[in-house]
Design a protein around this motif. Structure first.
Motif, PDB file in Angstrom:
ATOM      1  N   VAL A 956       0.850  -1.193   0.000  1.00 42.67           N
ATOM      2  CA  VAL A 956       0.000   0.000   0.000  1.00 42.67           C
ATOM      3  C   VAL A 956       0.890   1.249   0.000  1.00 42.67           C
ATOM      4  CG1 VAL A 956      -1.777   1.292   1.249  1.00 42.67           C
ATOM      5  CG2 VAL A 956      -1.812  -1.223   1.255  1.00 42.67           C
ATOM      6  N   ASP A 957       0.527   2.294  -0.819  1.00 39.27           N
ATOM      7  CA  ASP A 957       1.250   3.560  -0.844  1.00 39.27           C
ATOM      8  C   ASP A 957       0.938   4.351   0.428  1.00 39.27           C
ATOM      9  OD1 ASP A 957       2.398   3.120  -3.322  1.00 39.27           O
ATOM     10  OD2 ASP A 957       0.699   3.983  -4.408  1.00 39.27           O
ATOM     11  N   VAL A 958       2.010   4.722   1.122  1.00 39.58           N
ATOM     12  CA  VAL A 958       1.865   5.526   2.334  1.00 39.58           C
ATOM     13  C   VAL A 958       2.704   6.796   2.145  1.00 39.58           C
ATOM     14  CG1 VAL A 958       2.123   5.615   4.837  1.00 39.58           C
ATOM     15  CG2 VAL A 958       1.558   3.435   3.717  1.00 39.58           C
ATOM     16  N   TYR A 959       2.149   7.961   2.543  1.00 38.85           N
ATOM     17  CA  TYR A 959       2.833   9.239   2.357  1.00 38.85           C
ATOM     18  C   TYR A 959       3.191   9.832   3.718  1.00 38.85           C
ATOM     19  CZ  TYR A 959       1.353   8.898  -2.466  1.00 38.85           C
ATOM     20  OH  TYR A 959       1.187   8.456  -3.761  1.00 38.85           O
ATOM     21  N   TYR A 960       4.430  10.366   3.774  1.00 31.73           N
ATOM     22  CA  TYR A 960       4.960  10.887   5.026  1.00 31.73           C
ATOM     23  C   TYR A 960       5.484  12.308   4.850  1.00 31.73           C
ATOM     24  CZ  TYR A 960       5.052   6.022   6.689  1.00 31.73           C
ATOM     25  OH  TYR A 960       4.714   4.753   7.062  1.00 31.73           O
ATOM     26  N   PHE A 961       5.545  13.001   5.997  1.00 31.59           N
ATOM     27  CA  PHE A 961       6.363  14.204   6.118  1.00 31.59           C
ATOM     28  C   PHE A 961       7.549  13.855   6.997  1.00 31.59           C
ATOM     29  CE2 PHE A 961       2.121  16.680   5.954  1.00 31.59           C
ATOM     30  CZ  PHE A 961       2.193  16.761   4.568  1.00 31.59           C
ATOM     31  N   TYR A 962       8.643  14.577   6.782  1.00 36.34           N
ATOM     32  CA  TYR A 962       9.786  14.409   7.667  1.00 36.34           C
ATOM     33  C   TYR A 962      10.257  15.810   8.061  1.00 36.34           C
ATOM     34  CZ  TYR A 962      14.023  12.381   9.697  1.00 36.34           C
ATOM     35  OH  TYR A 962      15.007  11.963  10.559  1.00 36.34           O
ATOM     36  N   ILE A 963      10.216  16.125   9.351  1.00 40.96           N
ATOM     37  CA  ILE A 963      10.604  17.439   9.865  1.00 40.96           C
ATOM     38  C   ILE A 963      11.938  17.288  10.579  1.00 40.96           C
ATOM     39  CG2 ILE A 963       9.903  19.452  11.202  1.00 40.96           C
ATOM     40  CD1 ILE A 963       7.939  18.686   8.974  1.00 40.96           C
ATOM     41  N   ARG A 964      12.990  17.758   9.938  1.00 39.03           N
ATOM     42  CA  ARG A 964      14.316  17.661  10.559  1.00 39.03           C
ATOM     43  C   ARG A 964      14.569  18.920  11.381  1.00 39.03           C
ATOM     44  NH1 ARG A 964      18.859  16.523   6.498  1.00 39.03           N
ATOM     45  NH2 ARG A 964      18.143  14.376   6.774  1.00 39.03           N
ATOM     46  N   THR A 965      14.813  18.740  12.666  1.00 39.05           N
ATOM     47  CA  THR A 965      15.058  19.884  13.559  1.00 39.05           C
ATOM     48  C   THR A 965      16.466  19.890  14.113  1.00 39.05           C
ATOM     49  OG1 THR A 965      14.296  18.671  15.517  1.00 39.05           O
ATOM     50  CG2 THR A 965      12.639  19.889  14.236  1.00 39.05           C
ATOM     51  N   ALA A 966      17.258  18.822  13.855  1.00 39.90           N
ATOM     52  CA  ALA A 966      18.621  18.760  14.393  1.00 39.90           C
ATOM     53  C   ALA A 966      19.486  17.984  13.432  1.00 39.90           C
ATOM     54  CB  ALA A 966      18.622  18.096  15.769  1.00 39.90           C
ATOM     55  N   GLU A 967      20.814  18.189  13.530  1.00 41.56           N
ATOM     56  CA  GLU A 967      21.756  17.426  12.712  1.00 41.56           C
ATOM     57  C   GLU A 967      21.732  15.965  13.139  1.00 41.56           C
ATOM     58  OE1 GLU A 967      23.612  18.170  10.098  1.00 41.56           O
ATOM     59  OE2 GLU A 967      22.699  20.155  10.049  1.00 41.56           O
ATOM     60  N   GLU A 968      21.785  15.077  12.179  1.00 43.22           N
ATOM     61  CA  GLU A 968      21.757  13.648  12.471  1.00 43.22           C
ATOM     62  C   GLU A 968      22.982  12.988  11.858  1.00 43.22           C
ATOM     63  OE1 GLU A 968      18.250  12.507  10.511  1.00 43.22           O
ATOM     64  OE2 GLU A 968      16.895  13.531  11.858  1.00 43.22           O
ATOM     65  N   ASP A 969      23.383  11.891  12.436  1.00 48.33           N
ATOM     66  CA  ASP A 969      24.455  11.112  11.837  1.00 48.33           C
ATOM     67  C   ASP A 969      23.965  10.491  10.556  1.00 48.33           C
ATOM     68  OD1 ASP A 969      26.098  11.716  13.937  1.00 48.33           O
ATOM     69  OD2 ASP A 969      25.500   9.926  15.107  1.00 48.33           O
ATOM     70  N   GLU A 970      24.884  10.217   9.639  1.00 49.35           N
ATOM     71  CA  GLU A 970      24.516   9.659   8.339  1.00 49.35           C
ATOM     72  C   GLU A 970      23.802   8.325   8.506  1.00 49.35           C
ATOM     73  OE1 GLU A 970      24.001  10.030   4.434  1.00 49.35           O
ATOM     74  OE2 GLU A 970      25.093  11.484   5.659  1.00 49.35           O
ATOM     75  N   GLU A 971      24.233   7.530   9.547  1.00 45.86           N
ATOM     76  CA  GLU A 971      23.598   6.220   9.732  1.00 45.86           C
ATOM     77  C   GLU A 971      22.135   6.341  10.111  1.00 45.86           C
ATOM     78  OE1 GLU A 971      26.281   7.229  11.504  1.00 45.86           O
ATOM     79  OE2 GLU A 971      27.823   6.311  10.246  1.00 45.86           O
ATOM     80  N   GLU A 972      21.805   7.490  10.784  1.00 49.01           N
ATOM     81  CA  GLU A 972      20.421   7.646  11.230  1.00 49.01           C
ATOM     82  C   GLU A 972      19.493   8.056  10.107  1.00 49.01           C
ATOM     83  OE1 GLU A 972      20.806  10.501  14.300  1.00 49.01           O
ATOM     84  OE2 GLU A 972      21.460   9.065  15.813  1.00 49.01           O
ATOM     85  N   ARG A 973      20.107   8.472   8.953  1.00 51.29           N
ATOM     86  CA  ARG A 973      19.268   8.941   7.857  1.00 51.29           C
ATOM     87  C   ARG A 973      18.923   7.791   6.916  1.00 51.29           C
ATOM     88  NH1 ARG A 973      22.189  14.683   6.236  1.00 51.29           N
ATOM     89  NH2 ARG A 973      22.171  15.559   8.349  1.00 51.29           N
ATOM     90  N   ILE A 974      18.625   6.643   7.487  1.00 47.54           N
ATOM     91  CA  ILE A 974      18.278   5.477   6.672  1.00 47.54           C
ATOM     92  C   ILE A 974      16.925   4.971   7.142  1.00 47.54           C
ATOM     93  CG2 ILE A 974      18.943   3.137   6.000  1.00 47.54           C
ATOM     94  CD1 ILE A 974      21.834   3.889   6.584  1.00 47.54           C
TER      95      ILE A 974
END
Length: 975
Positions: A956-974
């Motif tokens: 099923v197609d699901v749509y999201y928003f992503y609100i980045r408020t702080a710097e994240e490590d590259e590993e966390e951006r997965i």
């Protein structure tokens, strides 16, 4: 090194287009509208055209005697009498000087021979043996000039002259050359040197000139001297200026070729007073060629010289009629009128107005009699002598009445309308275009280039008073019968005065790199170098009387300005690398782009020289966003000081922009003054100094004030009815209410303004002549988008000045409480002088840099976003995203949307759309400094176009928003 080529100058002048437009401004219709245009006055059906062949522009007059198409080079050769290589270098030096850098070329400016010789105490001349002029020299002197005419005016060619020894005891022999002639008006024991091609010393006296000498041809000199011998003292002579009967034409009375001089008077048909010897030579030649051998010429030492009553007496003794033919510039016209107002029988010959469309060798407008014959001789079908004859025929004096006797022999007077209008024109009365009247014009009086507007209800009484005042001042013309005739005449009433000449004064005393402001004692020129005093006699422009500032300005003797804005070392380093580069080259454009990337305090530095001046301190204080920290005794960081400096620099540059009259289409801006403090939208705080800031413009320029609280979106039809063309400089909308959408003003900011006034036809002002616009408001801008962002110049005001607020423990602080007086209103003359210099300095720094310098934009952007999305959405979003698990993670967009809808009243829930919610959420993230849907989260082209994160979950197609408020490590951006 290679010489400048034909291809070089044509490429640099758009195929010669620039040159053709300069010499023939009427050709603009051909270039821009593809229409035929007129260059000859007798060209009833415009037959001139321009066309392009292989990148080269040609001008052709298909209806004249010479139908040959001419390039820019051939036009310059013909107009300036230059050889082909000289014409190429002339074009390069005038229109493309960068082409001459480092080249070795033939000099456009001819020079005489020069050699040191034995020193002598007096200047001497060496006449040419035989005294004959060459054909080239005669052509240089004018149109069809002959040796015989030169002989009449005692003009001879010289081989050389030797200067009187200078301070070093040296004399120089200056010799004529093939390209540099030297002429001499020879009066025996003295004379006048004439070097027509000298850029500086065109005229010099040799020997002792008799006092008050009047120059002229040989017949005139002899007759004038004889008259003076016959009547050496005219004090006992009762002279009355000749009366001219109605319809009398002196040209038609006698045979113009005969001189019926009585033994007592030696009268000729006419004498024409010219502006100088060159004009007199051409006029005398024209008289001979039109059958007026009995018409002679004379000239005073200069146009500004006086013509004493004694000399006028002798002129009347030797001539039946006296004419005056002066230059068609402000000096010539003013002095011709000065003489004609003194002697009402003096007939004025007026050169054609369109003579000014031609250019002289030095680039100025043609203006004198010689120019008439030189430029109206082409094409061949045009006869300059016929034009000259017509000018004589329509000439007239300023005697505005005719005397006659009725059937009973009673002396009566009538008004001569034509000469009345000429007299009033000489007295300074005209009609002038006006958008403020239904007739499209109003009346004015001009004196010393100052234009005073006169209402039509007052023009008749003022003109009547002017005529009577003249008669009282010149009792030789006064009679009570004449005065009564003036009082009774309908010719001095409104209906007749509406036929006064329409004038179009040149009010364009400004440009991209300069401007002027007039005070009652001085004219100040403002340019990139600073402020300069200009002598009124050196100022060729006009100004309205109500725009002259009622203050005697005094500039600092040492040239010190109250402040300055200079470029930073980084910017100056780029400037240094750009020096000497051709602006068209890629490297220059790269350097310019690098310079443009420097903004704010990276580009400019502030230097304050007068920190004690109250108005300067007030302006600076309005940008003190860190005033609380300062008043707590804490030192500001370099960044905080730079931020406050930038607020000041932005404001003074904005003032300079509004004060300068030049409008660049590339920099079309409206100044918008607003607060930086973020508070609940809709709060009406104010008191921060915005109105005083923008209202100060009216001290320098004509500003139309419009109450922004009274603006209504549905009642904008007559918004600009108070604008008067040529008079209104700026429009200030004060305290604009929050219902106004600035998009409605975009056409007026970037394009033309249409003035709809009640009971009058609409008037459209072109962009260049329309007023600049400013706004102040306690509200951020509604519907702020990129189009407004490009056109709004923000000036930001902190709450340093504020109203009393007991809750915040703030007492009232405004400029009056801080400085102990109302700024400007309560200033002493010395303080007003400082104020004017401050404002002139604002103009200087803007002209110097010509940059729309925005203030620190963070708080302004915050307020504009707050206005867009509203406080209610901000309150909801602040609370919603305060909960854990909703930031820096994937947020189901439908769940977020439903949560927002639940916060709304029932009636609003069904009307709100997902797209509206998403847009507000994006703006909220910008407001908070958060990142909405980071790029790396958008995995497909469709996601990037829609700016939505799309994932497949259990098919099923699901749509999201992503609100980045702080710097994240590259590993966390997965995911």
């Amino acid at each position: 090194m290679n010489k400048v080529s034909k291809d070089d100058v044509l490429q640099a002048t758009e195929g010669g287009k620039t040159v053709i437009l300069d010499y023939y401004p009427a050709s603009r219709d051909g270039f821009e509208r593809r229409r035929n245009f007129r260059l000859r006055p007798d060209d009833r059906n415009p037959s001139c055209t321009v066309f392009n062949r292989s990148g080269i522009w040609f001008l052709q007059d298909k209806g004249g005697g010479d139908t040959k198409a001419r390039t820019a080079i051939s036009i310059v050769m013909e107009e300036e009498r230059l050889t082909y290589p000289q014409a190429i270098e002339f074009i390069a030096s005038k229109y493309a000087p960068h082409l001459l850098a480092g080249t070795s070329t033939v000099s456009v400016q001819p020079e005489p021979g020069r050699a040191e010789t034995a020193p002598q105490d007096a200047m001497t001349v060496q006449r040419r043996k035989g005294g004959k002029f060459s054909k080239w020299e005669l052509d240089l002197l004018g149109h069809q000039i002959t040796q015989e005419v030169c002989n009449e005016l005692r003009l001879v060619p010289l081989d050389s002259y030797i200067t009187r020894k200078n301070e070093k005891g040296k004399s120089w022999k200056i010799s004529a050359t093939e390209n540099y002639p030297i002429f001499y008006y020879d009066y025996g024991t003295w004379g006048r040197l004439y070097q027509p091609l000298s850029p500086q010393l065109r005229f010099m006296f040799v020997g002792e000139k008799p006092a008050d000498f009047i120059f002229g041809d040989s017949w005139f000199l002899k007759a004038f001297e004889n008259s003076k011998r016959r009547t050496p003292d005219i004090s006992d002579v009762e002279e009355e200026a000749p009366e001219q009967d109605e319809d009398e034409n002196p040209e038609e009375e006698d045979d113009p070729g005969s001189v019926n001089a009585s033994p007592r008077q030696e009268q000729c048909d006419a004498i024409i007073l010219c502006s100088g010897g060159s004009d007199a030579l051409n006029v005398r030649n024209a008289c001979i060629n039109t059958g007026r051998a009995g018409w002679h010429v004379a000239w005073l030492n200069s146009e500004t010289a006086d013509l004493p009553r004694t000399d006028m007496f002798h002129l009347r003794q030797i001539a039946k009629e006296i004419y005056i033919l002066y230059d068609q510039d402000s000096t010539g016209i003013a002095n011709a009128y000065r003489h004609a107002m003194k002697y009402l029988d003096l007939r004025i010959i007026r050169l054609p107005d369109d003579l000014k469309r031609f250019k002289t060798r030095k680039g100025g407008a043609c203006k004198d009699a010689k120019d008439l014959f030189m430029h109206y001789r082409k094409p061949n079908a045009q006869d300059p002598y016929k034009i000259f004859s017509n000018l004589l025929r329509v000439s007239g004096s300023l005697r505005f009445w005719v005397r006659f006797k009725d059937r009973r022999g009673k002396e009566c007077f009538d008004i001569n309308n034509e000469q009345l209008y000429s007299f009033l024109q000489a007295s300074g009365y005209y009609r002038i275009e006006s958008s403020a009247t239904s007739k499209g014009f109003t009346f004015c009086h001009i004196r010393d280039n100052i234009v005073r507007l006169i209402d039509e209800q007052a023009i008749a009484s003022e003109c009547n008073a002017e005529l009577i005042r003249y008669l009282y001042a010149h009792p030789e013309y006064y009679s009570q019968a004449l005065a009564n005739a003036i009082h009774r005449s309908n010719q001095v009433k409104l209906g007749s005065l509406e036929k006064l000449r329409m004038i179009a004064p040149n009010f364009r005393y400004f440009g991209a790199n300069f401007d002027h402001v007039l005070f009652k004692n001085k004219i100040i020129r403002i340019d990139r170098d600073g402020l300069h005093e200009i002598r009124p006699q050196d100022w060729p422009y006009f100004e309205y009387s109500n725009k002259i500032l009622d203050h005697e300005i005094q500039l600092d003797r040492n040239g010190v300005l109250p402040f300055d804005i200079v470029e930073t070392p980084a910017a100056l380093a780029i400037r240094k690398e750009m020096q000497g580069l051709n602006p068209r080259t890629p490297i220059y454009k790269q350097m310019q782009a690098a310079l443009d990337t420097l903004t704010g305090t990276a580009r400019f530095e502030l230097r304050i020289n007068r920190p004690d001046f109250s108005f300067l301190r007030y302006i600076y204080n309005t940008g003190r966003v860190h005033w609380r920290k300062e008043e707590m005794g804490q030192a500001l960081t370099d960044e905080e000081r730079a931020e406050q400096d930038l607020h000041f620099m932005s404001k003074v540059m904005a003032l300079g922009y509004l004060l300068t009259k030049y409008k660049s289409a590339a920099e079309a801006k409206a100044v918008y003054a607003m607060e930086t403090e973020i508070s609940d939208e809709g709060q009406h705080k104010g008191g921060t100094g915005k109105s005083l800031f923008l209202g100060s413009i009216e001290q320098m320029r004509n500003q139309l004030f419009i109450n922004g609280q009274e603006l209504r979106p549905d009642k904008m039809e007559f918004l600009f009815q108070g604008v008067i063309k040529g008079v209104t400089d700026t429009i200030y909308f004060d305290d604009v209410n929050k219902s106004i959408d600035l998009h409605r003003f975009m056409p007026a900011i970037t394009n033309k303004i249409t003035i709809n006034a009640k009971y009058a036809a609409a008037v459209t002002l072109e962009y260049a002549e329309s007023p600049k616009i400013s706004f102040s408001s306690n509200h951020a801008i509604r519907e702020f988008d990129n189009s407004l962002r490009r056109r709004i110049w923000f000036t930001a005001f902190s709450d340093y000045y504020h109203s009393a607020d007991p809750a915040a423990k703030l007492s009232l602080r405004n400029p009056a409480t801080e400085f102990g007086k109302n700024l400007i209103q309560d200033y002493t003359p010395e303080e007003m002088n400082d104020f004017y210099i401050f404002m002139l300095t604002c103009m200087h720094v803007y002209i110097k840099h010509q940059v729309a310098l925005q203030p620190p934009m963070h708080d302004i952007e915050q307020r504009n976003i707050q206005r867009q999305i509203g406080d209610d959405f901000i309150y909801w979003a602040e609370e919603y995203f305060a909960a854990d698990g909703r930031r820096d993670t994937f947020l189901n967009k439908n769940e977020a949307f439903e949560a927002y809808k639940e916060s709304l009243p029932k009636r609003a829930q069904d009307s709100v759309k997902m797209q509206t919610f998403k847009g507000r959420l994006i703006q909220f993230c910008e407001y908070k400094g958060w990142e909405f849907n980071p790029d790396e989260m958008l995995q497909t082209e469709s996601d990037r176009k829609r700016n939505e994160i799309h994932r497949k979950e259990q098919g099923v197609d699901v749509y999201y928003f992503y609100i980045r408020t702080a710097e994240e490590d590259e590993e966390e951006r997965i995911f």
